[in-house]
Write a protein that holds these residues in place. Structure first.
Motif: not given
Length: 253
Positions: A100-104
């Motif tokens: 996952s990307r950080l913002e998620d």
């Protein structure tokens, strides 16, 4: 075996699978009695214990979440009753969540990953120090923390929280090694790279090692047994002047 009662005891957290299981099996062949902790897969842990018994060493497989201080205390109490000693601790238990990307990233995921991967090793080392340290009447010992190349590489777009938790393990290694050096305890860290284990399935990509192996200078992924050999070297008297060290098992990456 009569001699087994005096065999050195090694505790490997997360010893039912992957690097932990490989380390447990190899430790038994090197003369250790072996305790392993597990959380979910009891049958896998019992299979490892059976392999330890098969080579004439004593085994203890116990369900214990290393992020839970009460379960850690119970684990070490069981070791006291069963073996009466602990000579080496391998802080191997760790978890990984889906790429996952950080913002998620969800907060509960981050909290759980840090609880298991960063706080868990500290809780286990705390109990080990109370038994190993000269200041507590112990014989000394060795602690090996299992980090990851992710602590250096950062795992962008995949596992930034996992990488950060392993960075915490590395800072802990440095400080703890200095704190207990005069107490007879050596503290070191192994940093595996891309290793063929089931952990990658937890991240949602079972074939991840094969996907990235061309980025590894040696051109292949590593095997759990290759990490196990590094861990047990650090635990052994052959590494008697080694503490606060980081050993990469990454194929050069």
């Amino acid at each position: 075996m009569v001699a087994s009662a005096q065999a050195p005891l090694i505790l490997i957290t997360g010893g039912g699978r992957g690097v932990g299981a490989a380390t447990a099996r190899l430790a038994a062949t090197q003369g250790y009695d072996v305790a392993i902790s597990f959380v979910a897969d009891e049958s896998a842990a019992l299979a490892v214990a059976a392999d330890i018994d098969a080579v004439g060493r004593r085994a203890l497989a116990m369900r214990a979440d290393s992020a839970d201080p009460e379960q850690v205390v119970r684990l070490f109490a069981a070791i006291d009753r069963t073996f009466g000693r602990i000579d080496a601790l391998v802080n191997n238990a760790a978890i990984l969540a889906r790429q996952s990307r950080l913002e998620d990233l969800e907060f509960e995921r981050m909290r759980r990953i840090f609880a298991v991967n960063a706080i868990g090793p500290i809780l286990c080392a705390q109990q080990a120090a109370k038994r190993m340290s000269y200041r507590h009447g112990g014989r000394g010992g060795s602690v090996i923390n299992v980090s990851s190349a992710a602590a250096r590489l950062g795992s962008p777009g995949e596992y930034i929280d996992y990488a950060a938790s392993k960075g915490a393990v590395e800072t802990f290694t440095t400080g703890f090694a200095k704190e207990v050096a005069r107490d007879g305890i050596r503290v070191n860290c192994v940093r595996p790279g891309h290793i063929y284990t089931d952990m990658h399935a937890s991240g949602g990509e079972p074939g991840r090692v094969d996907r990235v192996k061309d980025s590894i200078p040696l051109g292949r992924g590593g095997q759990p047994e290759e990490v196990a050999r590094a861990i047990l070297w650090l635990a052994s008297a052959e590494a008697s002047f080694v503490t606060g060290a980081f050993l990469d098992v990454t194929g050069g990456k």
